[in-house]
Scaffold this motif. Structure first.
Motif, PDB file in Angstrom:
ATOM      1  N   ASP A  74      86.805  66.404  16.319  1.00  0.00           N
ATOM      2  CA  ASP A  74      86.500  65.057  15.862  1.00  0.00           C
ATOM      3  C   ASP A  74      85.460  64.389  16.760  1.00  0.00           C
ATOM      4  N   ARG A  75      84.638  63.553  16.152  1.00  0.00           N
ATOM      5  CA  ARG A  75      83.811  62.609  16.899  1.00  0.00           C
ATOM      6  C   ARG A  75      84.552  61.281  16.905  1.00  0.00           C
ATOM      7  N   LEU A  76      84.736  60.702  18.069  1.00  0.00           N
ATOM      8  CA  LEU A  76      85.536  59.488  18.185  1.00  0.00           C
ATOM      9  C   LEU A  76      84.819  58.449  19.034  1.00  0.00           C
ATOM     10  N   PRO A  77      85.104  57.178  18.797  1.00  0.00           N
ATOM     11  CA  PRO A  77      84.539  56.132  19.661  1.00  0.00           C
ATOM     12  C   PRO A  77      85.076  56.271  21.086  1.00  0.00           C
ATOM     13  N   PRO A  78      84.363  55.781  22.064  1.00  0.00           N
ATOM     14  CA  PRO A  78      84.839  55.841  23.453  1.00  0.00           C
ATOM     15  C   PRO A  78      86.189  55.142  23.603  1.00  0.00           C
ATOM     16  N   GLY A  79      87.046  55.755  24.425  1.00  0.00           N
ATOM     17  CA  GLY A  79      88.321  55.145  24.738  1.00  0.00           C
ATOM     18  C   GLY A  79      89.447  55.460  23.779  1.00  0.00           C
ATOM     19  N   VAL A  80      89.153  56.144  22.662  1.00  0.00           N
ATOM     20  CA  VAL A  80      90.199  56.501  21.698  1.00  0.00           C
ATOM     21  C   VAL A  80      90.885  57.776  22.168  1.00  0.00           C
ATOM     22  N   THR A  81      92.206  57.759  22.260  1.00  0.00           N
ATOM     23  CA  THR A  81      92.941  58.960  22.650  1.00  0.00           C
ATOM     24  C   THR A  81      93.114  59.868  21.448  1.00  0.00           C
ATOM     25  N   ALA A  82      93.063  61.172  21.674  1.00  0.00           N
ATOM     26  CA  ALA A  82      93.163  62.144  20.589  1.00  0.00           C
ATOM     27  C   ALA A  82      94.263  63.149  20.894  1.00  0.00           C
ATOM     28  N   ASP A  83      95.109  63.399  19.912  1.00  0.00           N
ATOM     29  CA  ASP A  83      96.178  64.386  20.039  1.00  0.00           C
ATOM     30  C   ASP A  83      96.157  65.305  18.826  1.00  0.00           C
ATOM     31  N   GLN A  84      96.445  66.584  19.062  1.00  0.00           N
ATOM     32  CA  GLN A  84      96.572  67.533  17.971  1.00  0.00           C
ATOM     33  C   GLN A  84      98.053  67.770  17.697  1.00  0.00           C
ATOM     34  N   LEU A  85      98.429  67.653  16.442  1.00  0.00           N
ATOM     35  CA  LEU A  85      99.811  67.841  16.021  1.00  0.00           C
ATOM     36  C   LEU A  85      99.763  68.767  14.806  1.00  0.00           C
ATOM     37  N   SER A  86      99.583  70.046  15.062  1.00  0.00           N
ATOM     38  CA  SER A  86      99.271  71.002  14.005  1.00  0.00           C
ATOM     39  C   SER A  86     100.421  71.195  13.022  1.00  0.00           C
ATOM     40  N   ILE A  87     100.109  71.011  11.741  1.00  0.00           N
ATOM     41  CA  ILE A  87     101.042  71.327  10.662  1.00  0.00           C
ATOM     42  C   ILE A  87     100.370  72.419   9.837  1.00  0.00           C
ATOM     43  N   LEU A  88     100.669  73.660  10.191  1.00  0.00           N
ATOM     44  CA  LEU A  88      99.967  74.791   9.593  1.00  0.00           C
ATOM     45  C   LEU A  88     100.859  76.018   9.651  1.00  0.00           C
ATOM     46  N   ASP A  89     100.771  76.844   8.633  1.00  0.00           N
ATOM     47  CA  ASP A  89     101.505  78.106   8.591  1.00  0.00           C
ATOM     48  C   ASP A  89     100.585  79.144   7.973  1.00  0.00           C
ATOM     49  N   GLY A  90     100.584  80.339   8.538  1.00  0.00           N
ATOM     50  CA  GLY A  90      99.670  81.371   8.057  1.00  0.00           C
ATOM     51  C   GLY A  90      99.795  81.658   6.575  1.00  0.00           C
ATOM     52  N   SER A  91     101.013  81.710   6.073  1.00  0.00           N
ATOM     53  CA  SER A  91     101.220  82.020   4.658  1.00  0.00           C
ATOM     54  C   SER A  91     100.858  80.855   3.750  1.00  0.00           C
ATOM     55  N   MET A  92     100.772  79.653   4.319  1.00  0.00           N
ATOM     56  CA  MET A  92     100.476  78.457   3.547  1.00  0.00           C
ATOM     57  C   MET A  92      99.152  77.825   3.959  1.00  0.00           C
ATOM     58  N   ASP A  93      98.273  78.625   4.547  1.00  0.00           N
ATOM     59  CA  ASP A  93      97.001  78.110   5.038  1.00  0.00           C
ATOM     60  C   ASP A  93      96.007  78.046   3.882  1.00  0.00           C
ATOM     61  N   TRP A 129     106.898  73.578   1.022  1.00  0.00           N
ATOM     62  CA  TRP A 129     106.965  74.025   2.418  1.00  0.00           C
ATOM     63  C   TRP A 129     106.979  72.843   3.379  1.00  0.00           C
ATOM     64  N   PHE A 130     106.264  71.775   3.041  1.00  0.00           N
ATOM     65  CA  PHE A 130     106.312  70.579   3.874  1.00  0.00           C
ATOM     66  C   PHE A 130     107.750  70.118   4.095  1.00  0.00           C
ATOM     67  N   VAL A 131     108.607  70.351   3.102  1.00  0.00           N
ATOM     68  CA  VAL A 131     109.991  69.886   3.138  1.00  0.00           C
ATOM     69  C   VAL A 131     110.939  70.942   3.704  1.00  0.00           C
ATOM     70  N   THR A 132     110.701  72.210   3.375  1.00  0.00           N
ATOM     71  CA  THR A 132     111.652  73.259   3.749  1.00  0.00           C
ATOM     72  C   THR A 132     111.454  73.771   5.165  1.00  0.00           C
ATOM     73  N   ASP A 133     110.233  73.702   5.693  1.00  0.00           N
ATOM     74  CA  ASP A 133     109.951  74.292   7.004  1.00  0.00           C
ATOM     75  C   ASP A 133     110.350  73.341   8.122  1.00  0.00           C
ATOM     76  N   ALA A 134     111.206  73.817   9.011  1.00  0.00           N
ATOM     77  CA  ALA A 134     111.708  72.969  10.097  1.00  0.00           C
ATOM     78  C   ALA A 134     110.587  72.530  11.032  1.00  0.00           C
ATOM     79  N   GLY A 135     109.639  73.420  11.306  1.00  0.00           N
ATOM     80  CA  GLY A 135     108.527  73.060  12.179  1.00  0.00           C
ATOM     81  C   GLY A 135     107.650  71.981  11.576  1.00  0.00           C
ATOM     82  N   ALA A 136     107.352  72.112  10.291  1.00  0.00           N
ATOM     83  CA  ALA A 136     106.546  71.093   9.624  1.00  0.00           C
ATOM     84  C   ALA A 136     107.273  69.754   9.639  1.00  0.00           C
TER      85      ALA A 136
END
Length: 267
Positions: A74-93, A129-136
């Motif tokens: 991402d390109r972000l304005p100065p001072g904005v904090t960025a976090d990655q919170l991946s919601i991804l699964d190989g079979s559902m990519d 999968w959004f609902v059934t997967d515990a990690g998601a």
């Protein structure tokens, strides 16, 4: 019914304010507190200035490492904090599926995988999968918990296209805030308007580059449809009884967290 509050970002046309919708007990969802978007790697300098004007403090990126590597950070304005919170699964990519099918340039394989409702069935499985997967579920819950922390707001969350993971996250948030289902669906479907130009460009490029004989096979993957969101809600009913059960047992959201979201985001 509330109209989408587009942010007017040329590099992220599907970016919009989640606020402005009627919520519980005659209150409204606050504007200027929570934003949803597609990936922010193509923002222009003018876009960055517009985002900075919102007072944005934090961005949560729901993409996986492979998506970030392919599309850029991402390109972000100065001072904005960025976090990655991946919601991804190989079979559902979704994006890996599209890349593989396009890269193979095999029209028969593309038709076999995507034709005769194949693309629509994949999307329905993704939403279930959004609902059934515990990690998601855990990551959606983490996002909502962060939104309940007023010190993090204004906050923007996004995935790649800002329509599926972002769309379901927004639906859950709006359920907590007491927004009626018809308004939630209308807001979800607004992503088709936000992505219209990008979708047309993708299809035109595939046709011009002779990468797909039938680029229209990808349309169900590039759009949002009410049936996809309905599949997630159906899975919620099957596994947890109702949305309240999903929030409590599926996401593990406490009463205090839900109350904090209401306090922070309804006016």
């Amino acid at each position: 019914m509330a109209q989408p509050r587009w942010l007017g970002l040329s590099g992220a046309p599907n970016a919009r304010d989640v606020g402005g919708m009627p919520g519980a007990a005659g209150r409204s969802v606050r504007t200027g507190r929570v934003f949803r978007s597609e990936a922010l790697g193509r923002l222009t300098d003018d876009d960055l200035a517009r985002l900075a004007d919102t007072g944005l403090r934090a961005v949560v990126d729901l993409r996986g490492d492979s998506e970030v590597a392919q599309l850029g950070a991402d390109r972000l304005p100065p001072g904005v904090t960025a976090d990655q919170l991946s919601i991804l699964d190989g079979s559902m990519d979704l994006y890996r599926l599209m890349a593989e099918l396009i890269g193979e340039r095999d029209a028969e394989q593309q038709r076999d995988r995507l034709g005769d409702g194949g693309a629509e069935r994949f999307m329905a499985r993704l939403y279930r999968w959004f609902v059934t997967d515990a990690g998601a579920r855990a990551r959606f819950a983490t996002l909502l918990t962060r939104l309940a922390d007023g010190a993090r707001l204004p906050l923007l969350y996004h995935c790649t296209a800002g329509k599926d993971r972002t769309g379901w996250a927004t639906a859950i948030l709006l359920e907590i805030l007491g927004v009626d289902r018809a308004t939630i669906v209308a807001d979800y479907l607004a992503s088709n308007e936000g992505a219209r130009a990008a979708t047309a460009a993708i299809l035109a490029g595939l046709r011009k580059g002779h990468l797909m004989a039938e680029p229209e096979l990808l349309v169900p993957l590039l759009e949002v449809r009410e049936d996809y969101l309905a599949a997630a809600y159906d899975q919620v009913a099957r596994d947890f009884g109702d949305v309240d059960g999903f929030l409590a047992r599926g996401l593990g959201l406490t009463t205090a967290t839900r109350a904090a979201l209401v306090d922070a985001l309804l006016v």
